[in-house]
Design an enzyme around this catalytic site. Sequence first.
Site, short mmCIF file in Angstrom:
data_model
loop_
_atom_site.label_atom_id
_atom_site.label_comp_id
_atom_site.label_asym_id
_atom_site.label_seq_id
_atom_site.Cartn_x
_atom_site.Cartn_y
_atom_site.Cartn_z
N GLY A 151 62.64 -70.36 -14.78
CA GLY A 151 62.24 -69.80 -13.49
C GLY A 151 63.38 -69.42 -12.58
N GLY A 168 65.15 -67.93 -19.19
CA GLY A 168 65.11 -66.71 -19.98
C GLY A 168 65.61 -65.54 -19.14
N ARG A 169 64.88 -65.28 -18.06
CA ARG A 169 65.22 -64.17 -17.17
C ARG A 169 66.66 -64.24 -16.67
NH1 ARG A 169 61.14 -62.07 -13.88
NH2 ARG A 169 60.11 -64.09 -14.11
N ARG A 201 55.82 -54.99 -15.72
CA ARG A 201 55.99 -55.80 -14.51
C ARG A 201 55.66 -55.04 -13.23
NH1 ARG A 201 60.08 -57.66 -12.65
NH2 ARG A 201 59.32 -59.70 -12.02
N TYR A 259 52.70 -56.93 -11.46
CA TYR A 259 53.11 -57.77 -10.33
C TYR A 259 53.53 -56.96 -9.10
CZ TYR A 259 53.71 -61.34 -14.01
OH TYR A 259 53.52 -62.21 -15.04
N CYS A 296 46.47 -43.67 -18.89
CA CYS A 296 45.29 -43.36 -18.07
C CYS A 296 44.99 -44.53 -17.13
CB CYS A 296 44.10 -43.07 -18.97
SG CYS A 296 44.32 -41.62 -20.00
N GLU A 297 45.98 -44.92 -16.38
CA GLU A 297 45.88 -45.99 -15.39
C GLU A 297 46.75 -45.62 -14.20
OE1 GLU A 297 44.03 -48.72 -15.29
OE2 GLU A 297 43.15 -48.38 -17.28
#
Length: 420
Positions: free
Chosen positions: A230, A273-274, A309, A313, A340-341
């Site tokens: 995190g 990770g990030r 992302r 988010y 198509c979003e």
Amino acid sequence: MPISTDFSQRLYPKLRSIAAEFGTPFHIYDEQGIRDTGHRLQQAFANVPGFREYYAVKALPNPSILKIMADLGFGFDCSSIAELVLSRQAGGQGEDIMFTSNNTSIEEFVAAQEQGGCILNLDDIGLIDKVPEMPELVCFRYNPGSARSGNSIIGVPEEAKYGLTHAQIFTAFSKAQARGAKRFGLHTMLASNECNPAYMVQTTQMLLDLVAEVGQKLNIEFEFINIGGGLGIPYRPEETAFDIELLGRETATLLQTFAAQHGYQPKVYMESGRYITGPHGVLVTEAINRKEIYRTYVGVDACMSALMRPGMYNAYHHIDVLGKTSSADDEVVDVVGSLCENNDKFAIQRALPAIVDGDLLIIQDTGAHGQAMGFNYNGKLRPQELLLRADGSVELIRRAETLADYFATLDFAAKTWSSK
């Protein structure tokens, strides 16, 4: 935020040629930057005996990246059978691997305990009786509920599906002892992309307090605490980088105090990770369309299936246009893909240099939770991955998906069931 000067100086002068060689779109990762960040993390915790990073495989599950992690001496944090396989192929064995899963199936437990096993990090008190064979070393994931806050990505602890309550922790360790466990760890992860080191210091203190409480009641001397992942990165230009040195210093102090009070000092593990790979990857995509209606849209040849992302988010990812710099003549545009979003957007009302078809856009900080979160909605295919090696060469480390890949699961032996 804009990628590091070192990364851009290594990449941008040769990017047009790389795109010509491999085609767009692609994620490209910076080996040197990843190694530098890994070394910085290790140096920050140099005064914490037994510290180890267990790289969160979910962030960037590519064998070439995981081999870099193994070379750095990191372990692997896994949550699925596929991640276990990848980690073992990268050289992870036994306690090099932490299996932190939730809603875990028997098949996953069996896979985790094969080939020398791993550290089992159990997420639910009900899983204790489901583990086929209780290992000597076991860990439990703690959820402090309303005692701590979380954030918008992972949710507040009280609403999160993860971990055991304070009351359950004591019962869990007692039941694990009864099934033969002799070595113990305690884990938590309360926030995602957390940029305040004080929050992580508080998390370390929380775990040490609980270790002391459980240890006293159950006569347990804990082998390690795992403060989770995190750790955040500064996606926006105005954000500051996480102060990893401060976290290392404060963690060392907390452990020294704990040792003075209790006569021993648990190791400290982390599963970032990030923080390790996030800033060291970019998604390179070509502008292919320009649409002028109620606002201006720049269409690119990548879409949300390569980086979800922003759509999931409303996350910010900084964008450069190769060879162009921001000025008073910047245009305000939406940068969009072809799904198509309507949330298939990499940037919304972003001021960028004037973009024409053929321009290369560099969407930044995609080295974690980019390709890994890809999907195939609309039959869109996930892009290739490249690695900019420390020697300046560029290597294909995952080919782009093909239509044959997409249709492969429709090639199967006929199977029918009927109640008649």
